[in-house]
Design a protein around this motif. Sequence first.
Motif, PDB file in Angstrom:
ATOM      1  N   SER A  13       0.800  -1.209  -0.147  1.00 27.53           N
ATOM      2  CA  SER A  13       0.027  -0.055   0.017  1.00 27.53           C
ATOM      3  C   SER A  13       0.906   1.282   0.094  1.00 27.53           C
ATOM      4  CB  SER A  13      -0.840   0.107   1.148  1.00 27.53           C
ATOM      5  OG  SER A  13      -1.306   1.275   1.429  1.00 27.53           O
ATOM      6  N   ILE A  72      -6.292  -6.595   0.266  1.00 25.23           N
ATOM      7  CA  ILE A  72      -6.761  -6.736   1.750  1.00 25.23           C
ATOM      8  C   ILE A  72      -8.202  -7.390   1.852  1.00 25.23           C
ATOM      9  CG2 ILE A  72      -7.019  -4.553   2.568  1.00 25.23           C
ATOM     10  CD1 ILE A  72      -4.876  -7.264   4.721  1.00 25.23           C
ATOM     11  N   TYR A  73      -8.893  -6.521   1.036  1.00 20.36           N
ATOM     12  CA  TYR A  73     -10.450  -6.774   1.086  1.00 20.36           C
ATOM     13  C   TYR A  73     -10.765  -8.113   0.893  1.00 20.36           C
ATOM     14  CZ  TYR A  73     -15.141  -5.145   0.265  1.00 20.36           C
ATOM     15  OH  TYR A  73     -16.726  -4.980   0.202  1.00 20.36           O
ATOM     16  N   PRO A  88     -15.047   5.866  -2.187  1.00 22.69           N
ATOM     17  CA  PRO A  88     -16.282   6.383  -1.954  1.00 22.69           C
ATOM     18  C   PRO A  88     -17.647   5.805  -2.726  1.00 22.69           C
ATOM     19  CG  PRO A  88     -14.515   8.092  -2.334  1.00 22.69           C
ATOM     20  CD  PRO A  88     -14.293   6.635  -2.647  1.00 22.69           C
ATOM     21  N   GLN A 142     -21.979   0.528   4.079  1.00 23.06           N
ATOM     22  CA  GLN A 142     -20.744   0.601   3.503  1.00 23.06           C
ATOM     23  C   GLN A 142     -19.689   0.333   4.910  1.00 23.06           C
ATOM     24  OE1 GLN A 142     -19.055   4.007   1.297  1.00 23.06           O
ATOM     25  NE2 GLN A 142     -20.720   4.922   1.610  1.00 23.06           N
ATOM     26  N   GLY A 143     -18.572   0.068   4.384  1.00 23.59           N
ATOM     27  CA  GLY A 143     -17.687  -0.313   5.361  1.00 23.59           C
ATOM     28  C   GLY A 143     -16.598   0.456   5.021  1.00 23.59           C
ATOM     29  N   GLY A 197     -12.152   1.199   5.867  1.00 20.60           N
ATOM     30  CA  GLY A 197     -10.715   0.858   6.396  1.00 20.60           C
ATOM     31  C   GLY A 197      -9.710   0.884   5.649  1.00 20.60           C
ATOM     32  N   MET A 198      -8.435   0.586   6.046  1.00 24.87           N
ATOM     33  CA  MET A 198      -7.286   0.401   5.062  1.00 24.87           C
ATOM     34  C   MET A 198      -6.342  -0.380   5.181  1.00 24.87           C
ATOM     35  SD  MET A 198      -5.865   4.185   6.344  1.00 24.87           S
ATOM     36  CE  MET A 198      -4.192   4.242   5.678  1.00 24.87           C
ATOM     37  N   THR A 199      -5.346  -0.919   3.983  1.00 26.27           N
ATOM     38  CA  THR A 199      -4.596  -2.006   4.374  1.00 26.27           C
ATOM     39  C   THR A 199      -3.978  -1.886   5.602  1.00 26.27           C
ATOM     40  OG1 THR A 199      -4.372  -2.081   1.903  1.00 26.27           O
ATOM     41  CG2 THR A 199      -2.772  -3.292   3.222  1.00 26.27           C
ATOM     42  N   VAL A 249     -17.709  -0.241  10.161  1.00 26.85           N
ATOM     43  CA  VAL A 249     -18.622  -1.272   9.278  1.00 26.85           C
ATOM     44  C   VAL A 249     -20.035  -0.875   9.594  1.00 26.85           C
ATOM     45  CG1 VAL A 249     -17.346  -3.238   9.112  1.00 26.85           C
ATOM     46  CG2 VAL A 249     -19.155  -3.145  11.268  1.00 26.85           C
ATOM     47  N   SER A 262     -19.962   5.533   6.138  1.00 28.43           N
ATOM     48  CA  SER A 262     -19.071   4.545   5.995  1.00 28.43           C
ATOM     49  C   SER A 262     -18.939   3.471   7.087  1.00 28.43           C
ATOM     50  CB  SER A 262     -17.685   4.989   5.716  1.00 28.43           C
ATOM     51  OG  SER A 262     -17.573   5.536   4.382  1.00 28.43           O
ATOM     52  N   ARG A 294      -9.897  13.304   0.354  1.00 26.30           N
ATOM     53  CA  ARG A 294      -8.705  12.643   0.514  1.00 26.30           C
ATOM     54  C   ARG A 294      -7.793  13.578   0.711  1.00 26.30           C
ATOM     55  NH1 ARG A 294      -8.389   8.424  -3.601  1.00 26.30           N
ATOM     56  NH2 ARG A 294     -10.137   7.396  -2.745  1.00 26.30           N
ATOM     57  N   LYS A 338      -4.810  12.485   1.403  1.00 27.56           N
ATOM     58  CA  LYS A 338      -3.224  11.795   0.610  1.00 27.56           C
ATOM     59  C   LYS A 338      -3.284  11.826  -0.809  1.00 27.56           C
ATOM     60  CE  LYS A 338      -5.508   7.448   2.116  1.00 27.56           C
ATOM     61  NZ  LYS A 338      -5.555   6.312   2.793  1.00 27.56           N
ATOM     62  N   LEU A 369      -2.798   9.113  -2.931  1.00 26.73           N
ATOM     63  CA  LEU A 369      -3.504   7.953  -3.332  1.00 26.73           C
ATOM     64  C   LEU A 369      -4.797   8.318  -4.335  1.00 26.73           C
ATOM     65  CD1 LEU A 369      -3.836   4.962  -3.120  1.00 26.73           C
ATOM     66  CD2 LEU A 369      -5.529   5.294  -1.271  1.00 26.73           C
ATOM     67  N   GLN A 395      -5.626   0.685  -5.510  1.00 29.33           N
ATOM     68  CA  GLN A 395      -4.651   1.889  -5.311  1.00 29.33           C
ATOM     69  C   GLN A 395      -3.782   2.000  -6.423  1.00 29.33           C
ATOM     70  OE1 GLN A 395      -2.247   1.794  -2.094  1.00 29.33           O
ATOM     71  NE2 GLN A 395      -3.742   1.068  -0.614  1.00 29.33           N
TER      72      GLN A 395
HETATM   73  P1  AYL Z   1      -7.027   0.209   0.616  1.00 27.95           P
HETATM   74  N1  AYL Z   1     -15.370   5.403   1.428  1.00 27.95           N
HETATM   75  C1  AYL Z   1     -14.454   6.239   0.927  1.00 27.95           C
HETATM   76  N2  AYL Z   1     -13.268   5.907   0.835  1.00 27.95           N
HETATM   77  C2  AYL Z   1     -13.072   4.724   1.237  1.00 27.95           C
HETATM   78  C3  AYL Z   1     -13.761   3.877   1.997  1.00 27.95           C
HETATM   79  C4  AYL Z   1     -15.337   4.157   1.940  1.00 27.95           C
HETATM   80  N3  AYL Z   1     -16.249   3.290   2.522  1.00 27.95           N
HETATM   81  N4  AYL Z   1     -13.132   2.669   2.191  1.00 27.95           N
HETATM   82  C5  AYL Z   1     -11.814   2.639   1.741  1.00 27.95           C
HETATM   83  N5  AYL Z   1     -11.674   4.064   1.386  1.00 27.95           N
HETATM   84  C6  AYL Z   1     -10.467   4.531   0.686  1.00 27.95           C
HETATM   85  O1  AYL Z   1      -5.687   0.281   1.668  1.00 27.95           O
HETATM   86  C7  AYL Z   1      -9.819   5.524   1.752  1.00 27.95           C
HETATM   87  O2  AYL Z   1      -9.338   6.472   0.999  1.00 27.95           O
HETATM   88  O3  AYL Z   1      -8.043  -0.674   1.693  1.00 27.95           O
HETATM   89  C8  AYL Z   1      -8.846   4.653   2.293  1.00 27.95           C
HETATM   90  O4  AYL Z   1      -7.955   5.191   3.019  1.00 27.95           O
HETATM   91  O5  AYL Z   1      -6.563  -0.309  -0.663  1.00 27.95           O
HETATM   92  C9  AYL Z   1      -8.349   3.703   1.326  1.00 27.95           C
HETATM   93  O6  AYL Z   1      -9.549   3.560   0.585  1.00 27.95           O
HETATM   94  C10 AYL Z   1      -7.796   2.501   1.644  1.00 27.95           C
HETATM   95  O7  AYL Z   1      -7.390   1.717   0.729  1.00 27.95           O
HETATM   96  C11 AYL Z   1     -14.163  -3.209   4.651  1.00 27.95           C
HETATM   97  C12 AYL Z   1     -13.400  -2.265   4.900  1.00 27.95           C
HETATM   98  C13 AYL Z   1     -12.573  -3.580   2.700  1.00 27.95           C
HETATM   99  C14 AYL Z   1     -12.249  -1.683   4.498  1.00 27.95           C
HETATM  100  C15 AYL Z   1     -11.889  -2.494   3.530  1.00 27.95           C
HETATM  101  C16 AYL Z   1     -10.475  -2.249   2.686  1.00 27.95           C
HETATM  102  C17 AYL Z   1     -10.318  -1.060   1.907  1.00 27.95           C
HETATM  103  C18 AYL Z   1      -9.239  -0.850   1.111  1.00 27.95           C
HETATM  104  C19 AYL Z   1     -13.716  -3.771   3.345  1.00 27.95           C
HETATM  105  O8  AYL Z   1     -15.566  -3.629   5.351  1.00 27.95           O
END
Ligand code: AYL
Length: 518
Positions: free
Chosen positions: A178, A223-224, A296, A315-316, A318-320, A328, A339, A414, A416, A418, A425
């Motif tokens: 990431s 990671i999702y 988003p 929506q959920g 999170g991040m890696t 969640v 979210s 955002r 950052k 990214l 990503q």
């Molecule tokens: P990474 N709304 C807006 N932006 C989001 C959201 C959301 N619901 N979820 C993730 N992001 C963006 O590491 C945000 O910018 O992980 C965040 O910092 O590839 C970045 O994506 C992280 O990107 C879940 C909860 C899967 C989380 C995830 C993994 C998110 C992807 C399932 O229930």
Amino acid sequence: MTIYKSSFPDVALSDLTVSQRVFAGIDPEATVLIDGPSGRSLTGAQFIGGVKALAGGLTARGWGAGKVVALMAPNIPEYCVVFHGAAWAGGTVTTINPTYTAHEVNHQLNDAGADVLVTIAMFAETAHEAIKGTGVSEIVIIGDAPEGMVPLASLMGPPMVEQAPVDLDEHIAVLPYSSGTTGLPKGVMLTHRNLVVNIDQTLAVADLAAGEKTVGFLPFFHIYGLQVLMNIYMAAGGGLVTMPRFDLEMFLNLITQYQTPRLWIVPPVALALAKHPMVEGHDLSCVKHVNCAAAPLSADLSDAMGRRLGTNAAQGYGMTELSPVSHVSPYGKGKPGASGIAIPNTESRIVNPETLADMPPGEDGELWVRGPQVMKGYLNNPAATAATIVEGGWLRTGDIAHFDADGYLYITDRLKELIKYKGFQVAPAEVEAELLTHPAITDAAVIGKPDSEAGELPMAFVVAAPGQAAPTLDEVQAYLETRLAHYKQVRVLEVVDTIPKSASGKILRRVLRDGIAA
Ligand code: AYL
């Protein structure tokens, strides 16, 4: 300091490895993995047996404890066997996107210190090219292996009955990549503790029922797919119907065939479910809950999808670096545009990114998160780790957000660099570095251009080298094709005289973003 605490009671930390935790939820008799296209399946007993046999074989070949297994494959049942086989043997898995170019794979193999590469025949050529100049001497192939490569089946040795001992808080179970808030993609060190606690935190809220099935198209290398589908869903006793690549028609057919009550998706799939005519021909009344994450999702689109499916769209977030879940929407409790709410053991702050003062309730600021799911750090990068996990153990997410009075999180912007292309990503710094190797380009900056389908499109601003014509979009794309995976491709190009930069030489991305919005 204003700390938003989870409204759920804490979960206890369990002393299990990720494989032990997942196995604990599996019924040996149940069908736990099904290859979507062929229908080929594994029972719980076959899955666990395969993991232990592979762990034995990896150990016998010297690819077990302390080693790094690079796994580059699409979603197939064997992916889960290899991931847990390496984990059971006491190794570390680094997950590689199978659509990567040899150049990208080579970089990750070296950065992660990989010892062996596991892939499928389709990517044998890329793998062969990519291992040059790395610590990987052998390529293992899931299925029939070309000459000179090791078939996975030949590694199925006498089973390793017990989990290899590992330090739950120190040993790195998985090393996904990431870019975090800035710079190039970095190895995210997630321990067994991180993964296991995130399974327990999520299951405390998610209310999954054993015996359910879902269609797992979200890639396991991200990671999702890896945690939410593969580990969390399987730990809840669910069965995964894997899809090697997304295909809307197959997705819809599999949902009806397996009567899937819940779906895990990303925004482009929400768009398809809301608008695509193909959905009309399928009875999706089995679907009761849809979780969308990774980028988003607007309230409008979420509403449109929910209405069409007659279901709660949630929506959920999170991040890696958060293993990956921090927020969640519990079953049936999604709020359009929000979210989710904090999972157990998870604290949040909303901070002014400049002054680092906490914002008044309801106002936007940078989201900081603290909890046992926060990564151990970035591999071999203490500076990036220190900039991301700050005093008190808070992880700076780089996302701008606020909470409403019910504790629902709203991501509004955002901070950052990214870029998210269809939930994937794209690190601007990586694309910029490749653009700068082009002989006719002297300077470059990459930002995300809003797009209704992909979320954002990588857009490049380039400065032509003195006395040379700047390359066209076609030329740039042809140049990048052999260097970067398709989803990182530059989709919009603008030739400029200079790239706006701060006094310290940092690209002023905000200026570029504001410029295209005008
Ligand atoms: P990474 N709304 C807006 N932006 C989001 C959201 C959301 N619901 N979820 C993730 N992001 C963006 O590491 C945000 O910018 O992980 C965040 O910092 O590839 C970045 O994506 C992280 O990107 C879940 C909860 C899967 C989380 C995830 C993994 C998110 C992807 C399932 O229930």
